[in-house]
Structure formats: structure tokens, C-alpha cells
Design a protein around this motif. Sequence first.
Motif, short mmCIF file in Angstrom:
data_model
loop_
_atom_site.label_atom_id
_atom_site.label_comp_id
_atom_site.label_asym_id
_atom_site.label_seq_id
_atom_site.Cartn_x
_atom_site.Cartn_y
_atom_site.Cartn_z
N THR A 1 0.85 -1.19 0.00
CA THR A 1 0.00 0.00 0.00
C THR A 1 0.89 1.25 0.00
OG1 THR A 1 0.06 0.13 2.40
CG2 THR A 1 -1.68 -1.22 1.44
N PRO A 2 0.33 2.44 -0.12
CA PRO A 2 1.12 3.64 0.15
C PRO A 2 1.64 3.63 1.58
CG PRO A 2 -0.86 4.21 -1.07
CD PRO A 2 -0.99 2.77 -0.67
N PRO A 3 2.72 4.36 1.84
CA PRO A 3 3.44 4.24 3.11
C PRO A 3 2.65 4.64 4.36
CG PRO A 3 4.83 5.28 1.47
CD PRO A 3 3.48 5.17 0.87
N HIS A 4 1.64 5.49 4.23
CA HIS A 4 0.93 5.91 5.43
C HIS A 4 0.18 4.76 6.11
CE1 HIS A 4 -2.20 6.01 2.40
NE2 HIS A 4 -3.14 6.26 3.29
N TYR B 1 -8.84 4.35 2.18
CA TYR B 1 -7.56 4.68 1.56
C TYR B 1 -6.82 5.70 2.43
CZ TYR B 1 -4.09 6.60 -1.65
OH TYR B 1 -2.91 7.02 -2.21
N CYS B 2 -7.55 6.76 2.84
CA CYS B 2 -6.91 7.78 3.68
C CYS B 2 -6.51 7.20 5.02
CB CYS B 2 -7.84 8.98 3.86
SG CYS B 2 -8.09 9.94 2.37
N GLY B 3 -7.34 6.31 5.56
CA GLY B 3 -6.98 5.58 6.76
C GLY B 3 -6.48 6.46 7.89
N PRO B 4 -5.26 6.23 8.34
CA PRO B 4 -4.72 6.99 9.46
C PRO B 4 -4.40 8.44 9.13
CG PRO B 4 -3.07 5.43 8.63
CD PRO B 4 -4.33 5.16 7.90
N SER B 5 -4.34 8.79 7.85
CA SER B 5 -4.05 10.16 7.45
C SER B 5 -5.35 10.97 7.39
CB SER B 5 -3.36 10.17 6.09
OG SER B 5 -2.03 9.72 6.23
N LEU C 1 6.17 16.68 13.87
CA LEU C 1 6.30 15.91 12.64
C LEU C 1 6.89 14.53 12.91
CD1 LEU C 1 7.59 18.64 10.16
CD2 LEU C 1 5.37 17.50 10.11
N VAL C 2 7.74 14.44 13.93
CA VAL C 2 8.29 13.15 14.33
C VAL C 2 7.17 12.19 14.72
CG1 VAL C 2 9.63 11.99 16.13
CG2 VAL C 2 10.53 14.08 15.06
N ARG C 3 6.22 12.72 15.45
CA ARG C 3 5.12 11.91 15.96
C ARG C 3 3.82 12.60 15.58
NH1 ARG C 3 5.01 8.37 20.33
NH2 ARG C 3 2.93 7.95 21.08
N GLN C 4 3.11 12.07 14.62
CA GLN C 4 1.90 12.71 14.12
C GLN C 4 0.68 11.91 14.52
OE1 GLN C 4 2.18 13.93 9.94
NE2 GLN C 4 4.41 13.91 10.11
N PRO C 5 -0.37 12.60 14.93
CA PRO C 5 -1.60 11.89 15.31
C PRO C 5 -2.17 11.13 14.13
CG PRO C 5 -1.70 14.22 15.94
CD PRO C 5 -0.51 14.05 15.06
N MET C 6 -2.81 10.03 14.43
CA MET C 6 -3.53 9.28 13.39
C MET C 6 -5.02 9.50 13.55
SD MET C 6 -1.58 5.66 12.93
CE MET C 6 0.02 5.60 12.12
N ARG C 7 -5.71 9.43 12.45
CA ARG C 7 -7.17 9.60 12.45
C ARG C 7 -7.82 8.37 13.05
NH1 ARG C 7 -11.36 9.32 8.16
NH2 ARG C 7 -9.88 8.01 7.02
N ALA C 8 -8.88 8.61 13.84
CA ALA C 8 -9.59 7.50 14.47
C ALA C 8 -10.16 6.57 13.39
CB ALA C 8 -10.69 8.03 15.37
N PRO C 9 -10.17 5.28 13.63
CA PRO C 9 -9.77 4.54 14.82
C PRO C 9 -8.35 4.02 14.77
CG PRO C 9 -10.88 3.03 13.38
CD PRO C 9 -10.84 4.37 12.66
N TRP C 10 -7.54 4.51 13.88
CA TRP C 10 -6.21 3.94 13.63
C TRP C 10 -5.17 4.48 14.60
CZ3 TRP C 10 -7.58 0.18 10.65
CH2 TRP C 10 -8.63 0.37 9.77
N HIS C 11 -4.26 3.64 15.00
CA HIS C 11 -3.16 4.06 15.86
C HIS C 11 -2.07 3.02 15.79
CE1 HIS C 11 -4.08 1.09 19.02
NE2 HIS C 11 -5.33 1.32 18.73
N VAL C 12 -0.91 3.40 16.30
CA VAL C 12 0.17 2.41 16.42
C VAL C 12 0.51 2.22 17.87
CG1 VAL C 12 1.22 2.78 14.16
CG2 VAL C 12 1.91 4.22 16.08
#
Lengths: 176, 439
Positions: free
Chosen positions: B137-140, B248-252, B428-439
Motif C-alpha cells: 500500500t502507500p506508506p501511510h 484509503y486515507c486511513g490513518p491520514s 512531525l516526528v510523531r503525528q496523530p492518526m485519524r480514528a480509529p487507527w493508531h500504532v
Amino acid sequence: MSQASDFTDRVPDLVDGRSFHSLAPDEAADLLGDLWQAGEAGVEALVDALDAQEGSGDWKARFLLHALANQAGDAVAVGADQRAALTRQLTAMALEDHRPPGVRTFLLHRLQWLAGDDEAPALAPLVADPAPDVRDAAAAVLTAVGEAAIEPLRGQLEGAGPASRLAIEHALLQID
Amino acid sequence: MSGSRRCVVRGLPPEGKVDTPSVDRDDRDVSAKHPRRRFLKTAAAAAVGWNFQVVPRHVIGGPDHTPPSETFGAALIGVGGRGPGTFRALSERHGLEVRKLAECDVKWVGEADDKTRYTDYRRILEREDIDIVAIATPPHWHAVMSIDAMEAGKDVLCEKPMTRTIAEGRAVVEAEQRTGRVFQICTYGRFGQQGGRQMEQRKIMLAGMARDREIRFVRRGGFKVFQWSGPVDVEPREPPTNLDWDMYCGPSPLKPFIPSRFGGMHRGYWDYDGGGLGDMGQHYLDPITWVFGKDGTSPIEVEASAPPAHPEVAGPWGWVKLRYEDGFEIVLESDEWGEPTGLSTRGIGRDDLTDEEKQALDEMPDPEPLVDFGEAVRTRQRAGGHAEAAHRTVCLLHLANLAIRTGRKIRFDPELELALDDDQANRLVRQPMRAPWHV
């Protein structure tokens, strides 16, 4: 009184109508210096020039607002007072619900770089905004702010609908 | 997994666990460590109406279970562009016997059968017959999917760049250690650097003999700066009906659809990738981090020559200099903007050493050969391009883009993996992810 064109006219057009080549660093330094000099009036002019949706020809205003927000993070280039003033102004404008959601979302994305502890209480209610983009962007700002946003976020849980609860809890999860 | 994550081998010795030196065998229950994640797991699951537990086939089969005939069930996530090639690498490059059991792509709305074709990768990870996933997939999406896959008991072959942010990469490294799965990025330059002068260079660097001797690697050109600069000011339109744009946008951030944000040119948008540096940097620099002994650390300083950056699209840059604590420097020159640095590569070899250093070098054993992904999967060793090594390489690109985007010199702590005295850079080092995605 500042006009957006006072500044946007100094940004080179896109190459072939689509490709961003920025502007020469020394020209950028002068332009941003003049923007800082214009203060709130300059920022307001640029924000007022934003269209409801990106892709409508307002890219230069967006670029300049971003460049300003970016430079505000440089403690050598920009003083703390100037940074604080810009942050307060962008926060106030993001809260103006007469502005289209697309504009408010854009401002919130700039605040993701800038907002600090002081802005968290004012921005927290936006996680309950009717516009999903605004909600998501507000949650991202508060996540970026970090610990100081925890209590303001928790304060929004009471009476929050499912979408807002998800945004709030997700922000809290990522702050942890 | 993200949105409802549970550690697959809760309370059980994980079969097929890779022998890695830093694994904490007791630290498997992620949700126990993170109370909010446990809450979210419940709340989010209730909100989206699904909940599941995945158990790998190794556990069901018992301690002595091995796949029959060493044939592995495999799946491809992201079938456009690089996808088919990524999947073929499992067999053609890594010598694995694989059966492609499933594929996933967000552009299959209305065409997915949820048996062999999916639009939601999580359904694939639930399957017990999938042992390996290839992620193209794309890197995000790379970090979330890699972590979820490893926690579901799958080994992962993931396209480069490994991640979109530095913090994501560290999360992937921790997941590899926590789960004991095999992880490898689809770049193999280091594997060809294990002989002769390269090995000697590596040993000299690892022994600290190159400290402050102005050792430098310069890469000039090939960064596709303008090729991967996304179009600006494009009027949005409705996404195609067969495309799940939200997924597709997922966490972005969920941005209005424009065709260039999807399919190839996604590389030109910060929301999904890192421009030409993101596309090519991991290939160019993976052998360099290996040869110069930098798999376990990052630069302490990075600066760039670039004009003001655009908020949405990767744009022009001239050069980037990344300096490590021992003085070793990597210089990247785009050859597409600004003036060159005039610097050239300067290595260090045996002839540059003192007699005492030469003796020490002669007494150093060669590192163990790098383990190919296929061998790692079969023998449960750590792959040569494992997560930490791939993360330290991709950090070079992220740091370069950090300097380009902020327009200032960044001082970086390689242990904390944070910029020093630059809160904005750390956002920028640590960017929030869009719900419900996280690491």
C-alpha cells in the motif's frame, strides 16, 4: 489595511499550472518578514482569502499561512510574543463558526504545529463540531498538544455523541 | 488490531517466535500496559460493530506444528503499482513456497467476495491459513498494517519506505520484538555489501576507528524531486464508486479526493509519503547504513538547503546533510534545485589505520551473514533487513524531510528519537492518526 494580494502576488505561479516550485529563499525571507510586520491584519487578509475548499485557486494564501506557521516554530527567527500572537489569532479564527468547515479545518491543521497548553481548553469543544473534518482536525491538534489537553478532552465526554466520543477517546489514547 | 487490538498469543508461548536479543517474553499483553487502549478497544468495537480474536495456526497446531511441505499461505495487501512484484518476491527472490490465498485493495468496493478478494485488510489477518502478508500500500498504511499483521501472527514483507514518520517506525520495531514475527522491507542493497572492502569498512566503523576522521558518503541525484511533487490547487471531485476513499486515507487526514492523491502520485503528498526521498531513499541508503555500521543509531544533526515547503505536497530541495555522533556524514544532493555542495564520498580503509588499529581489525570476527527473508521465515531467525535496521535507514529520509519542511537545522537525540529544543519538529516526528487507527 492589508490585502491578501499584497502578499500572494509575490508568490510565483505554479509551473504548468500544477507544479509547486516555491520561491527563492531570499524572496521568501523578505515576504515573510513583511507578513510578520503586517501582523494580525496580514493574517486576517490571508484567511479571508481562503476559499471554502482547497483547489479553488487560493493555494497561495494557504501556502503563505503555512509558511508563517512553520516559521513561527523557529525560536531564532521568530520571537515568543509573535508566535503566541499568531497562535491566538489562528485559534480565534478556527472557532469562528461563520467560516466554512474547510477553512476552519485548514487553520486547525496549522495549529497542529503551533497550539500549546493555553489553546487546549478553547479548542476542545471542536471535537463535538458538526463537521467531521473539523472534529478530526481538532482531535489531531489536541493530540499534538499532549498532556495539557487531557482534562479539556475529558471535559467534553459528558453528553458527547458517538462520533465525538470516538474522536475524544482516540485522542486520549494517542496522548497516553 | 488497530481499533480493536489484542495480542494474539496472550498467555501462551508464541510458536514460531523469532529469536531476537531484546524480546521481553513477558511483555506480550499490550492492552494491559495501556488502559486507554483497552477502553478504546471496547468503545471503538461497539461503535463499529465488530470484535474478534485472532489465533495463529501455530498455536492451534500445538508446539510441534509446522506447515505441511513448508508451503505458506500468503496474502497481498495493496495490489496496484508495486503490489504484484512485491508478492512475487516471496517466491522469486526469497525462495518461499507460497500459495496466494487472498488479496486486498480499497478499489474493490462492490467486487470483493471476502474469500479471495477483500477491501478490508483486517479480514485477511483474521484468517488462520495466512502465514505471510506482503504489504504494498502507500506508506501511510505501512506501520499500522505491519503491526496488526505481526500481532495476528503473520510474518511481514513490506514495501519501502517502511513508514511515514519516525514514531511509526519505532512502533513497528517494538511490535517485531514483542511478537517475534519476521519483518523485512523490500529493499536488499545491504545483502550485496557483505564482502571485501564493504565488510572491512563496516568493521572499522563499528570499532569506532573512523571517529572524527571526516568520513562521508555522498549520493547525488536520482531522487525524483519534481517527479514526485504532487499537483497543487486541483479541484476536488467525487471519488470513483469502486474506491473506498475513507479507508484509503486511513490513518491520514480525510482530504477531498483528487486523482493524484491515489495511485503512484500519492508519493508527492505529505499525507501519504515523503516525495522522492520517500520513494528512493530507502533503496539508496539501506546499504550505506549497513556498510557504515549505523543500524542501531541515527544522526544527531541534520540541515537542508531548500526553499519554503508547501503544506500538502513535497517540493524542491537542493541538499541535505546528516551528521552522526562519531562525525560520519551522509550528504544527499537532489541535482534538481540550488547549488551542489561540492563534497564527495570519503571512506576509510585498512591503509588509513595505525598498526595498532590494523591488528585490532584483523582480530575482529566478521559479522554473521545477513539472513534472507525466506530463510528467516523457515528457520525463525531475524531477517537481515529487520525492523530496527530498516527503521534507522528510513529515519534518514524522515530527518531529511524534517529539515526541508521546517527550513532549519535539526538537532536530534538518537536514543529518545526526538528533536532537541524544537517542539514543532517533534510534531512531525510523531503525528496523530485519524480514528480509529493508531500504532
